[in-house]
Every structure is written in C-alpha cells, then in structure tokens.
Design a protein around this motif. Structure first.
Motif, PDB file in Angstrom:
ATOM      1  N   LYS A 241       0.846  -1.211   0.000  1.00  0.00           N
ATOM      2  CA  LYS A 241       0.000   0.000   0.000  1.00  0.00           C
ATOM      3  C   LYS A 241       0.875   1.252   0.000  1.00  0.00           C
ATOM      4  O   LYS A 241       0.578   2.231  -0.676  1.00  0.00           O
ATOM      5  CB  LYS A 241      -0.900   0.018   1.238  1.00  0.00           C
ATOM      6  CG  LYS A 241      -2.073  -0.940   1.160  1.00  0.00           C
ATOM      7  CD  LYS A 241      -3.157  -0.513   2.156  1.00  0.00           C
ATOM      8  CE  LYS A 241      -4.391  -1.368   2.002  1.00  0.00           C
ATOM      9  NZ  LYS A 241      -4.204  -2.756   2.471  1.00  0.00           N
ATOM     10  N   ILE A 242       1.933   1.222   0.810  1.00  0.00           N
ATOM     11  CA  ILE A 242       2.822   2.389   0.880  1.00  0.00           C
ATOM     12  C   ILE A 242       3.590   2.542  -0.434  1.00  0.00           C
ATOM     13  O   ILE A 242       3.649   3.628  -1.019  1.00  0.00           O
ATOM     14  CB  ILE A 242       3.803   2.238   2.062  1.00  0.00           C
ATOM     15  CG1 ILE A 242       3.048   2.159   3.393  1.00  0.00           C
ATOM     16  CG2 ILE A 242       4.798   3.396   2.089  1.00  0.00           C
ATOM     17  CD1 ILE A 242       3.942   1.893   4.605  1.00  0.00           C
ATOM     18  N   LEU A 243       4.149   1.434  -0.896  1.00  0.00           N
ATOM     19  CA  LEU A 243       4.972   1.515  -2.109  1.00  0.00           C
ATOM     20  C   LEU A 243       4.137   1.920  -3.318  1.00  0.00           C
ATOM     21  O   LEU A 243       4.611   2.678  -4.181  1.00  0.00           O
ATOM     22  CB  LEU A 243       5.673   0.179  -2.355  1.00  0.00           C
ATOM     23  CG  LEU A 243       6.841  -0.119  -1.406  1.00  0.00           C
ATOM     24  CD1 LEU A 243       7.416  -1.491  -1.682  1.00  0.00           C
ATOM     25  CD2 LEU A 243       7.937   0.959  -1.535  1.00  0.00           C
ATOM     26  N   ASP A 244       2.900   1.438  -3.386  1.00  0.00           N
ATOM     27  CA  ASP A 244       2.059   1.802  -4.539  1.00  0.00           C
ATOM     28  C   ASP A 244       1.851   3.309  -4.613  1.00  0.00           C
ATOM     29  O   ASP A 244       1.816   3.882  -5.704  1.00  0.00           O
ATOM     30  CB  ASP A 244       0.702   1.086  -4.457  1.00  0.00           C
ATOM     31  CG  ASP A 244       0.822  -0.378  -4.876  1.00  0.00           C
ATOM     32  OD1 ASP A 244       1.892  -0.746  -5.425  1.00  0.00           O
ATOM     33  OD2 ASP A 244      -0.126  -1.149  -4.643  1.00  0.00           O
ATOM     34  N   LEU A 245       1.704   3.946  -3.463  1.00  0.00           N
ATOM     35  CA  LEU A 245       1.538   5.405  -3.481  1.00  0.00           C
ATOM     36  C   LEU A 245       2.796   6.078  -4.034  1.00  0.00           C
ATOM     37  O   LEU A 245       2.714   7.080  -4.750  1.00  0.00           O
ATOM     38  CB  LEU A 245       1.251   5.921  -2.057  1.00  0.00           C
ATOM     39  CG  LEU A 245      -0.175   5.704  -1.556  1.00  0.00           C
ATOM     40  CD1 LEU A 245      -0.280   6.067  -0.076  1.00  0.00           C
ATOM     41  CD2 LEU A 245      -1.168   6.530  -2.369  1.00  0.00           C
ATOM     42  N   ILE A 246       3.953   5.528  -3.685  1.00  0.00           N
ATOM     43  CA  ILE A 246       5.203   6.114  -4.212  1.00  0.00           C
ATOM     44  C   ILE A 246       5.322   5.827  -5.707  1.00  0.00           C
ATOM     45  O   ILE A 246       5.643   6.721  -6.503  1.00  0.00           O
ATOM     46  CB  ILE A 246       6.423   5.562  -3.443  1.00  0.00           C
ATOM     47  CG1 ILE A 246       6.355   5.967  -1.960  1.00  0.00           C
ATOM     48  CG2 ILE A 246       7.726   6.064  -4.086  1.00  0.00           C
ATOM     49  CD1 ILE A 246       7.502   5.462  -1.107  1.00  0.00           C
ATOM     50  N   PHE A 247       5.021   4.589  -6.097  1.00  0.00           N
ATOM     51  CA  PHE A 247       5.141   4.227  -7.518  1.00  0.00           C
ATOM     52  C   PHE A 247       4.175   5.030  -8.387  1.00  0.00           C
ATOM     53  O   PHE A 247       4.436   5.283  -9.566  1.00  0.00           O
ATOM     54  CB  PHE A 247       4.869   2.727  -7.715  1.00  0.00           C
ATOM     55  CG  PHE A 247       5.921   1.823  -7.115  1.00  0.00           C
ATOM     56  CD1 PHE A 247       7.226   2.272  -6.903  1.00  0.00           C
ATOM     57  CD2 PHE A 247       5.618   0.512  -6.753  1.00  0.00           C
ATOM     58  CE1 PHE A 247       8.198   1.437  -6.355  1.00  0.00           C
ATOM     59  CE2 PHE A 247       6.582  -0.325  -6.215  1.00  0.00           C
ATOM     60  CZ  PHE A 247       7.876   0.135  -6.011  1.00  0.00           C
ATOM     61  N   ALA A 248       3.017   5.387  -7.806  1.00  0.00           N
ATOM     62  CA  ALA A 248       2.010   6.112  -8.587  1.00  0.00           C
ATOM     63  C   ALA A 248       2.386   7.574  -8.789  1.00  0.00           C
ATOM     64  O   ALA A 248       1.728   8.300  -9.542  1.00  0.00           O
ATOM     65  CB  ALA A 248       0.650   6.014  -7.897  1.00  0.00           C
ATOM     66  N   ASP A 249       3.445   8.021  -8.116  1.00  0.00           N
ATOM     67  CA  ASP A 249       3.800   9.435  -8.205  1.00  0.00           C
ATOM     68  C   ASP A 249       4.605   9.700  -9.482  1.00  0.00           C
ATOM     69  O   ASP A 249       4.794   8.818 -10.308  1.00  0.00           O
ATOM     70  CB  ASP A 249       4.565   9.844  -6.941  1.00  0.00           C
ATOM     71  CG  ASP A 249       4.460  11.334  -6.689  1.00  0.00           C
ATOM     72  OD1 ASP A 249       3.337  11.875  -6.786  1.00  0.00           O
ATOM     73  OD2 ASP A 249       5.496  11.971  -6.418  1.00  0.00           O
ATOM     74  N   ASP A 250       5.070  10.917  -9.614  1.00  0.00           N
ATOM     75  CA  ASP A 250       5.664  11.329 -10.892  1.00  0.00           C
ATOM     76  C   ASP A 250       7.153  11.043 -11.034  1.00  0.00           C
ATOM     77  O   ASP A 250       7.745  11.373 -12.062  1.00  0.00           O
ATOM     78  CB  ASP A 250       5.394  12.825 -11.129  1.00  0.00           C
ATOM     79  CG  ASP A 250       6.121  13.691 -10.102  1.00  0.00           C
ATOM     80  OD1 ASP A 250       6.521  13.155  -9.046  1.00  0.00           O
ATOM     81  OD2 ASP A 250       6.296  14.894 -10.356  1.00  0.00           O
ATOM     82  N   LEU A 251       7.780  10.454 -10.030  1.00  0.00           N
ATOM     83  CA  LEU A 251       9.202  10.111 -10.165  1.00  0.00           C
ATOM     84  C   LEU A 251       9.308   8.786 -10.902  1.00  0.00           C
ATOM     85  O   LEU A 251       8.844   7.762 -10.408  1.00  0.00           O
ATOM     86  CB  LEU A 251       9.862   9.998  -8.783  1.00  0.00           C
ATOM     87  CG  LEU A 251      11.333   9.566  -8.780  1.00  0.00           C
ATOM     88  CD1 LEU A 251      12.232  10.668  -9.345  1.00  0.00           C
ATOM     89  CD2 LEU A 251      11.795   9.199  -7.368  1.00  0.00           C
ATOM     90  N   PRO A 252       9.931   8.772 -12.076  1.00  0.00           N
ATOM     91  CA  PRO A 252      10.038   7.495 -12.799  1.00  0.00           C
ATOM     92  C   PRO A 252      10.960   6.548 -12.025  1.00  0.00           C
ATOM     93  O   PRO A 252      12.076   6.923 -11.669  1.00  0.00           O
ATOM     94  CB  PRO A 252      10.668   7.888 -14.146  1.00  0.00           C
ATOM     95  CG  PRO A 252      10.654   9.384 -14.207  1.00  0.00           C
ATOM     96  CD  PRO A 252      10.584   9.876 -12.805  1.00  0.00           C
ATOM     97  N   LEU A 253      10.463   5.359 -11.741  1.00  0.00           N
ATOM     98  CA  LEU A 253      11.265   4.343 -11.042  1.00  0.00           C
ATOM     99  C   LEU A 253      11.210   3.086 -11.899  1.00  0.00           C
ATOM    100  O   LEU A 253      10.255   2.311 -11.818  1.00  0.00           O
ATOM    101  CB  LEU A 253      10.716   4.101  -9.643  1.00  0.00           C
ATOM    102  CG  LEU A 253      10.949   5.230  -8.630  1.00  0.00           C
ATOM    103  CD1 LEU A 253      10.089   5.046  -7.386  1.00  0.00           C
ATOM    104  CD2 LEU A 253      12.422   5.325  -8.239  1.00  0.00           C
ATOM    105  N   ASN A 254      12.206   2.931 -12.721  1.00  0.00           N
ATOM    106  CA  ASN A 254      12.170   1.873 -13.730  1.00  0.00           C
ATOM    107  C   ASN A 254      13.207   0.793 -13.473  1.00  0.00           C
ATOM    108  O   ASN A 254      14.155   0.998 -12.710  1.00  0.00           O
ATOM    109  CB  ASN A 254      12.398   2.480 -15.115  1.00  0.00           C
ATOM    110  CG  ASN A 254      11.326   3.499 -15.442  1.00  0.00           C
ATOM    111  OD1 ASN A 254      10.134   3.258 -15.176  1.00  0.00           O
ATOM    112  ND2 ASN A 254      11.728   4.639 -15.963  1.00  0.00           N
ATOM    113  N   ALA A 255      13.022  -0.340 -14.140  1.00  0.00           N
ATOM    114  CA  ALA A 255      13.947  -1.452 -13.987  1.00  0.00           C
ATOM    115  C   ALA A 255      15.366  -0.961 -14.235  1.00  0.00           C
ATOM    116  O   ALA A 255      15.629  -0.216 -15.182  1.00  0.00           O
ATOM    117  CB  ALA A 255      13.585  -2.566 -14.962  1.00  0.00           C
TER     118      ALA A 255
END
Ligand SMILES: Nc1ncnc2c1ncn2[C@@H]1O[C@H](COP(=O)(O)OP(=O)(O)O)[C@@H](O)[C@H]1O
Ligand SMILES: Nc1ncnc2c1ncn2[C@@H]1O[C@H](COP(=O)(O)OP(=O)(O)O)[C@@H](O)[C@H]1O
Ligand SMILES: [Mg+2]
Ligand SMILES: [Mg+2]
Ligand SMILES: [Mg+2]
Ligand SMILES: [Mg+2]
Lengths: 336, 211, 336, 211
Positions: A241-255
């Motif tokens: 739940k916490i990580l999804d909020l971060i992933f949904a934000d505008d900072l690209p976090l890619n492989a």
C-alpha cells in the motif's frame, strides 16, 4: 507547569527544546559547538566553501540538528518543540556557517519554516551574505504532483541532507550545492503511516487522535492528515500500500534504477516491525527491477513516541551515487 | 470609562492586557491547533506574549509605534513556528503604519490593522478563505476602515465583532495554508487556531478601550 | 492466533523472529548472509583469523544480530523472541564464522543463553572447532560486585562488541581476542531504569507491570527487577541516581580516566529525553574528572516499545582506546 | 483401563498427550513467567511441544528411549531459551537411561526421572530451593525411586503428587537462577513457570497411564 500525562523523563516541560539542544551539543564531543540561541555548527569546516544550513522544529530528534556532521550539514537552526526557528536563530546560524561563499538553506516545507527562514534570509542578505533556499517536499501523500509546493518535508530529509552534505564537502559554488540539493529533493519520495500519536512535551497531550483499529495512511510526522484511514492490517498488506503510493507518483522508477531505500520509525514503532516491513517491501522493489544500493532501517525522523513508519526512496544517478558513497558521520546518521 | 484616544502608555497597558489574555487562553488555542495542526499554537503564542510582556514592562515606550513594534519584535524572535512569523509581522508592520502618531484612535486602529494584515498576506501568501489568521484579520481591517471616523470605543467594538465573524466563518472552510492544508473536508467545523488568537487580541483591545 | 493488543505492524505474531531476521539480512545489502535456521554471518571475513560470534534472543533489535558488521561481530546466532538461540543455531553459526582459528562466543549473561551456547560449544568441539566464551555482565543493579556471575548483560553489550569486533580484525589468536573481550567486559558497567513495559509480540501482553507514578531503578531489559521502585522524577534528578549506582560499583573511575558514555533508549523513550538526560549527566562525569572520549546517544538495546533508558560507561585504557578509534559499520552501530 | 506397563507405541501416545497439554496450557505458563520472568515460557514450551508432536507423529518410535529422546531433541532444537536447554536435556538424558528397555514401567519411570533431573542440574547448576524446574523434578524423582517397585499407575500417581507438592513449595521460594533471580522477596508467592511445566507433563503421563 502542565501535568505530563505522557510519563516522560524531562525537567521543566516548557524548557525541553533548550535542554535537549544543550544535550545535543554535548553529544558531539567537541566536534560541533553551540551558536547563539539555539544553533549548532560544526567546527573544522572547509574554508572558502559554500555552507549547508538545515533546521526546523525540535522534538523530532535526531533530526534536524542531529544531521549536522562530517559529510552532513554544516549547521542547524533549531526552533522550539514543533516550531520553526525564529529569524534571529536562522540569522545567527547563517553567520556562523558562512565562509564567504554563501549559505544554502535546506529544510522541510512547513509554513513556519518557510516564513522564518525567508525572514532570516532577508536579514542575512542585509548583512551581505548570499543565501539560496532548497525546500524538501518529499511527502507524496500531502498533495498531488502538480501541487508540489504544498507537499510536506518528511523522512526524505535524511537522504537529501546526506547527499547535500556530501556535495558541500566538494562543491565550488553555492549554485552547484543548490543544484545538487535540488536534484536530491527531486529524486526523493516518501509515504508515511501512523498507528499512534506522539505527545506534546509541554502538555503531555497527544498530538492527534487515532482509533485502535485503523492506520493513518500518508499521515505527516505531526499527525497531519494523509490520503485516509485504512483498517489495521499486517506488515505484508501495508508494505505494498505504501509503495504503490510512491510508484504512482511522478518520479520514474524503472527497472535498473538504483535507489536508497529508507525505512524509518516515527518513534516508538520498534525496529522489529521495521525489519518485518523491509522483508515485505524489498521483494516488491526487486520485482520492479529496482536495485537497492543502500538500505537504511532506523528511527531518524520522529515525533516523540508517535508510532508509525515511513518508506523513502531516493533515486541515484551517477553523480548522486558517487556522493552517496562518501562517508558521513552525525548523531542521526553515519555511514562508512 | 471608555477611552476615545490612547496615549503611548495606554497602548502599552492595552497590549499588556492582550498578552495576559493570550497567555490565559493557551489551552483553548492549543486545542484548536490540535484539531487542525500540531497542537502547539497556544504554547507558541504564550511564549511570544510572555516575551512581549517582559519587553513592554522593561521600559516606557518611546512612541505608539514602538509599543506595537516591541510586541512584534518579541514575538518574532521568541516564538518561531508559523505564528511567530505571522504575528511578528502583524505587529511590526502594523506598528510601522503608526510612525509619528502621538495617540491611538479609530483612524490609527484602521491604519494598524490594514498594514498588519497586508504584511501577513505578503509574508504568508494566504487570502481570506484559506483558513488562516487572515480570515479574522482581513474582516477586522475592512471594518476598521469603515468606522475610522467613529469614536474609538465604538470602532473597536465593531472591529472585534468583525474579527469574531471572521473566526466563525473560518469554521466552514477547508484550510489552504499551514499544517491544516492537507486536512481537506476534515477541517470543516473547526475554527482556525491563529484566527482565534487574532480575536483574543482584538477582544483584549476592545475590553481595555471600552472598560 | 492471539489478538495483538499492542497495535504492532507485524504478520503472524508467532513468526516475528523469523520474519524480522529475514528483514535484517536484507538490511545488510549483501554484506552479510543468512546461515542455517537463524544465523547471520558477514561475507568477506579476514581469512585464518579467530572469529567473533554474538547472539541472543530476538525482539531487542537492533541488538543482537544488528551488531554484526565491519569491525563488529563476524556473525550472530539468533533465538526466538526473548529466547536464547538453540544449540543447533549456535552450531550452524559457529561453523559458518570459523576460519580455522576458533570462535569466541560473546553474549549476555542469561541462563538460557549460557546453557544453549554451552551445548552449542560442546557440539562445536565435537566437530573440532575451538571455542572460547566471554560473558557480558555489565548490569550493576542485578547483583553485588562479589556475585558478578549473577549479573545480567544489558546495553554494555554495544561498547563491548565494538571493542571485541575491532580486536577481531587484528587479533592473531583466539586467546588474544578473548582476552580483549574480557577486558572490555571488565571495564564496562550499566544501570538502566524503566518507565513503561514493552509487549510480547506473540500475545500483545505487557512484559511487566509498573505504576504510572514510579520508575523501576536498575531494571533489566525484560523488566527484571533492579534495586527498587522510585517515585517518578525529573531528568536532572534521575541522572545522578543512575550514575551514583555505577560510581558505587567496583570499577575504579578516577579523575583523568577516559570513557565511552552510552545513553540508550530501551525502545520508545524518545531521543529528546536521552539528550535531556545527557545534559544532566555529562557535568557529573566531568566533575568527577572523567574524560568522555565518545558519547553515544541512541536506541540500540531495546525491548520492543518498552520505555526507559540506561547509562553505560566503558573505561578505556590505551589498548581499548586504540581499538575504539577504529571505524566500524553495522545496522545497530556505526562510527567513522 | 490403567496401564501397568507401556509399549513404545504407548509411550509415544503418552508423550503426545503431554505435548497437547503443554500447548493448551500456554497462557497459564506464560502468565506464570510474566510474574517472575519475561512472560514467554508458555510460548517456548508450545513451540517445543509442537515440534515434538510433529517429530513423534512422523514415524513409529524405534524404542522407548527413542520416544523420549525424540521429544528432547525436538525441544532442544526448536525452543531456545532457558527451557529449551532444560527440557531438551531432561528428555534426552532421561531417555538415555532407558536404553535397551522394551517397556516403560515404574522402575523405568524412576530411572527416567533421575537421569533427567541429574542432567538438568549439571547443565543449569540449580538445586532444590532455587525456584526452578528442579523444585518439581527432584521431588518427583525421589518419590519415583521410592515407588519403583509399585505398579505403574500407583507410581505415577504418587510421583505426580510429589511434583505438585514441589511446585507448591516453589511458591514460597526466592529465585536463585534464571531471570527471576534478581526479584528477591518479590518472587515469593508466585510458582515457578518451569516447575509448572514439569507438573503439566507429569500429570499428562499420569492421566494417560491411569485412564
Ligand atoms: N501562510 C500562512 N499565512 C497566514 N497564517 C498562517 C499561514 N500558515 C499558518 N498560519 C497560521 O498559523 C497558525 C498555526 O500556528 P502555529 O501552530 O504556531 O504554527 P505551526 O504550524 O508552525 O505549528 C494557523 O492556525 C494559521 O492561522
Ligand atoms: N539454571 C537453571 N536451572 C534449571 N531451570 C532453570 C534455570 N534457569 C531457568 N530455569 C527455568 O526456566 C524457566 C524459564 O523458562 P523460559 O521462560 O523459557 O526461559 P527464559 O528465561 O529464557 O525466558 C524458569 O521458570 C525456570 O524453571
Ligand atoms: Mg508547530
Ligand atoms: Mg501548530
Ligand atoms: Mg525468554
Ligand atoms: Mg521466559
């Protein structure tokens, strides 16, 4: 004197900020000194260099003042409990850290901090000291990406100050230091949750109310509201739940991206719980292809005995990674 | 007996009453901040007004301006936090508008409030409706301008009512500044702590003037 | 599954030890690895060298396993929550840390640890591994000086493991490592106080009962009784009470002596309070002529969200001081 | 119908009952440890007996000795803590004394208890009166030696009473070992948690034998 329902080991409840500050200076074993009313400044700073000044309210120890150190901030301006430092304090700290190349103010985005540091900056400029400001606004849950100016600064402060502190040991100019600090902010995101309030030392009163069967998702470190209440759940349920909020934000976090991952306790949440959460979170990061360059599990950004945790992610490019790998030492965070 | 015009000594006495009232209101002010913020507003105001009281008591004021700016300086340096900057700015900027005035009357009240709220707005960026001190300060300043020709006791009474009205209206608002800004709808129903402090101060002025 | 009245962020309450252990290994970012059931061992250890193995029950994080690191312990054998590791776990860890020069067991003096490590040692000896044991018994309040074998091991563990860990990077023989570890133990004293119990993760029950208006002076980290209850008091009143118990003990602490001074939170006591206590304690140390070579203010030896603090003093001779000054890095304690 | 002698399968069934009884007694055992220690004794015993149950159920025992030592091994490796070493030693050493025995009778009971308590005493250094498991084990072993010639049901009944008597007597004692040793006088009135586990186990043996 107010009664202290929180059963704290203190003296006069109204003198906590001054007294903890005196203790903090002692904790530096002579490596830092007290300046003015309530500022701490490192001794032996690099001459003719731009300075890094941090600050904020007290009561969140070891931040903010505990992040002063070798390869960390040069100094900190400290306010009263949960209150930004006054402009006088900011000015005193500014004068003490300045070594002719100007001072970068780096602090969390709270109205009180912004106004007091701004007034302090005006006073410093009147005295001929160049000041730049970078505001930390890592708290994803406090405003949407298009309203970053409304986002609070929370635990992302730690990686940001670490990176800016490393930059301050090398940067040739205030502009360069500010550029790197801003990049660290731009690359950092945090989401916190709370399960129990802390208390206000002066009154013993809880900082907020929260029912026993809920978690405040996205809450700020003073109990500021986040995205909402969710039912009390397990560590394995909470981590995504916490990580999804971060992933949904505008900072690209890619492989392939390298990150610092910081699991922070807000106070009384025990390290056992942080580790159980880390166990839940790390596979999720790996599944996304993120490479954790450094994991931090600690309680550094706290609000008295508040319970809760936050996850912070800082994305490292080559420049930030090289800065990250420099050693640092402070009361709040040390790495070889 | 109601006072139609205040000497600089009267202004000092009036401000000392405001200090006392804020210090006594600490629990309510903190409680209001606990609902919307971090629960320390009363403590900060208490700290600021305790410092202001000391500074006021240390010497007779040189001028009306100085009485107000002494309070502003003391709050600005001793409080920190959002309200240290806000109230420090309010009293300092408001005081500056009274430079050269020998007495404090309804016109001075209007000048003080207008300059004070202007300073606060440009420092913090908030406008009426953002659930901050401005919600009490701005209606007070507007009303003060309207009644600037009246006798001081009538003027301050009208101004205090306007501030109270602003505070009351702030309950219905969603906060846009300060720690309460992320509360959204949850903020509705609670008065803003800073606006509450504004009314405590203006009511103390009213009580002193109309007593 | 038991209900969890302590509102903790965990999963299955009976699996906390295993899960926190998995998280701990992840926190090492590949610098250490899991061995056997519940042991953690550093990679890249000095070859052909005596090994330092620590261990104990889980639930006290970041100790014990969080003190594994560079210049710290080589490995740790971890038990279940508040329970010493079984002999099998001790044996697995022993085999993994051994590099042909034998293994020093260094752990706190609890009946369970002593018995399980002893059985583990017997198994290791059967496999041809030389084992020596040094037991940490720094808790002054748990028995008089002439009955040190009855004293518990508490926060003094941190400076002792730091010193023994530094020695392990240099010592030529197991005997030398054991000698230095024993000297570190002999030079270390701790007194703790408690204001609130922690909870047992499996049940959510408090670990002990304590009235709101008293402090348990000399209490152990599980709530073991100390010298008695005293009325709740201020930090300025409490600091001398704690130090007097240490000064009254048999370790000579004279003017000119150099010490490490460690102020530890038992869990939820906030760093603000630790700093206010440090402010009260340091002048008392100075008045006695003691020179604080290093101050540590942190929560490293904890018992879930138990509230309370301990003061530990380690006296440094020239050999120990040189070892102290070596850098170390672990999840629980790091210095440059 | 009371059993005068147990086969190795009976011993397994008897030990499985002991496992169940300990698992069910977790709250009381933990509660007893909370009064004197760190409150986890029942949890450790539950962990150990759950592991023992699994191991016992995995295969028919080769021998009477093996049935007991399987329990000891399972407790020793799964529990940790003081009681893992203590009860692991008790069952392993006790079991060894039955090497070669085809059946479990009153003489075997005496041999088991004597070897078990001897092992515990040399491992942990405690004697009767130190407020540990020994306070229940030793009277049980002494009584078992006395009644070694009796029929098993009578013997175990007498032994269980002796263990209970030891537990009862432990209440009056000051602890000398384990976490409770620093409690001093404050320990008086509380029974020792480990001794309580001993009685739960021996009572389970009695209930199986006399049922
Ligand atoms: N930008 C702003 N402009 C005007 N007033 C503000 C602003 N931000 C906060 N405030 C006022 O400050 C009050 C909170 O003061 P205080 O509790 O002392 O500050 P802090 O948020 O630092 O704890 C709020 O109730 C609000 O009235
Ligand atoms: N040295 C010893 N000899 C015999 N029994 C002991 C000894 N130390 C402790 N015990 C027993 O162990 C019990 C506590 O077991 P447990 O709670 O599992 O251990 P821990 O103290 O590790 O939490 C005590 O009630 C006591 O009966
Ligand atoms: Mg505040
Ligand atoms: Mg506030
Ligand atoms: Mg235990
Ligand atoms: Mg126990």
């Amino acid at each position: 004197m107010s009664s202290n329902s929180a059963k704290k080991i203190i003296n006069d409840p109204l003198k906590c900020a001054d007294e903890l500050f005196e203790g903090l200076v002692l904790a530096y074993d002579g490596k830092a000194r007290k300046v003015g009313t309530r500022s701490i400044v490192m001794n032996d700073l690099r001459p003719d260099a731009p300075a890094l000044l941090i600050g904020g309210g007290a009561g969140h120890e070891p931040i903010y003042h505990g992040l002063v150190g070798k390869g960390m901030a040069d100094g900190a301006a400290i306010g009263d409990i949960f209150a930004a430092p006054s402009p006088d304090i900011v000015l005193e700290a500014t004068q003490a850290v300045n070594r002719g190349k100007g001072v970068l103010y780096l602090y969390g985005n709270y109205a009180g901090d912004v106004m007091n540091f701004d007034i302090g900056a005006e006073l410093a400029v009147e005295e001929g000291i160049e000041v730049k400001t970078v505001i930390i606004n890592d708290d994803v849950a406090s405003a949407p990406p298009d309203a970053k100016h409304n986002r609070r600064g929370v635990a992302g402060l730690v990686p940001v100050v670490k990176l800016a502190g490393a930059a301050a040991t090398k940067a040739a100019s205030l502009d360069e230091l500010a550029r790197i600090a801003q990049k660290a902010v731009d690359n950092t995101r945090t989401v916190g949750v709370s399960t129990k309030p802390g208390s206000i030392p002066a009154t013993g009163q809880p900082t907020f109310e929260l029912a026993d069967d809920v978690i405040g998702l996205g809450m700020g470190i003073h109990g500021e509201k986040g995205v909402g209440l969710i039912p009390m759940c397990t560590a394995d349920e909470l981590a995504p739940k916490i990580l999804d909020l971060i992933f949904a934000d505008d900072l690209p976090l890619n492989a392939g991206d390298e990150i610092v991952f910081f699991v922070n306790s807000l106070g009384s949440t025990h390290m056992m719980e942080l580790l159980i959460l880390l166990r839940a979170a790390k596979p999720i990061l790996e599944k996304r292809g993120l490479k954790v360059h450094q994991t931090i599990v600690d309680n550094i950004v706290t609000c008295q005995e508040m319970a809760g945790v936050s996850f912070s992610i800082t994305k490292l490019d080559a420049e930030l990674k090289a800065l990250w790998d420099l050693p640092c030492e402070s009361v709040g965070y040390t790495k070889l | 007996m109601p006072k139609t015009s205040l000497s600089k000594e009267d202004v000092k006495a009036m401000l000392l009453l405001a200090c006392e009232r804020i210090i006594a209101a600490e629990p309510q002010l903190s409680e209001a901040d606990r609902n919307l913020g971090d629960g320390d507003h009363g403590l900060g105001m208490q700290r600021g007004m305790t410092a202001a009281k000391e500074k006021l008591n240390a010497a007779e004021p040189d001028s009306v301006e100085k009485a107000f700016s002494t309070v502003g300086m003391a709050m600005m340096s001793s409080m920190g936090g959002a309200s240290g900057a806000i109230f420090g700015t309010f009293f300092r900027n408001g005081g500056k508008a009274l430079a050269g005035k020998e007495t404090f009357d309804a016109a001075a009240l209007a000048a003080f409030l207008q300059a004070g709220v202007d300073g606060v707005k440009s420092r913090g960026g908030a406008a009426v409706g953002d659930k901050t001190v401005v919600d009490a300060m701005e209606p007070a300043a507007v009303k003060a301008a309207e009644v600037a020709g009246d006798a001081l006791p009538e003027a301050i009474t009208a101004v205090a009512a306007a501030a109270e009205g602003g505070l009351e209206a702030s309950k219905a608002l969603v906060a846009k500044f300060g720690r309460a800004k992320t509360l959204g709808e949850a903020a509705i129903g609670f008065p803003d702590a800073g606006a509450m402090s504004v009314t405590v101060i203006i009511n103390a002025m009213k009580d002193y003037i109309t007593a």
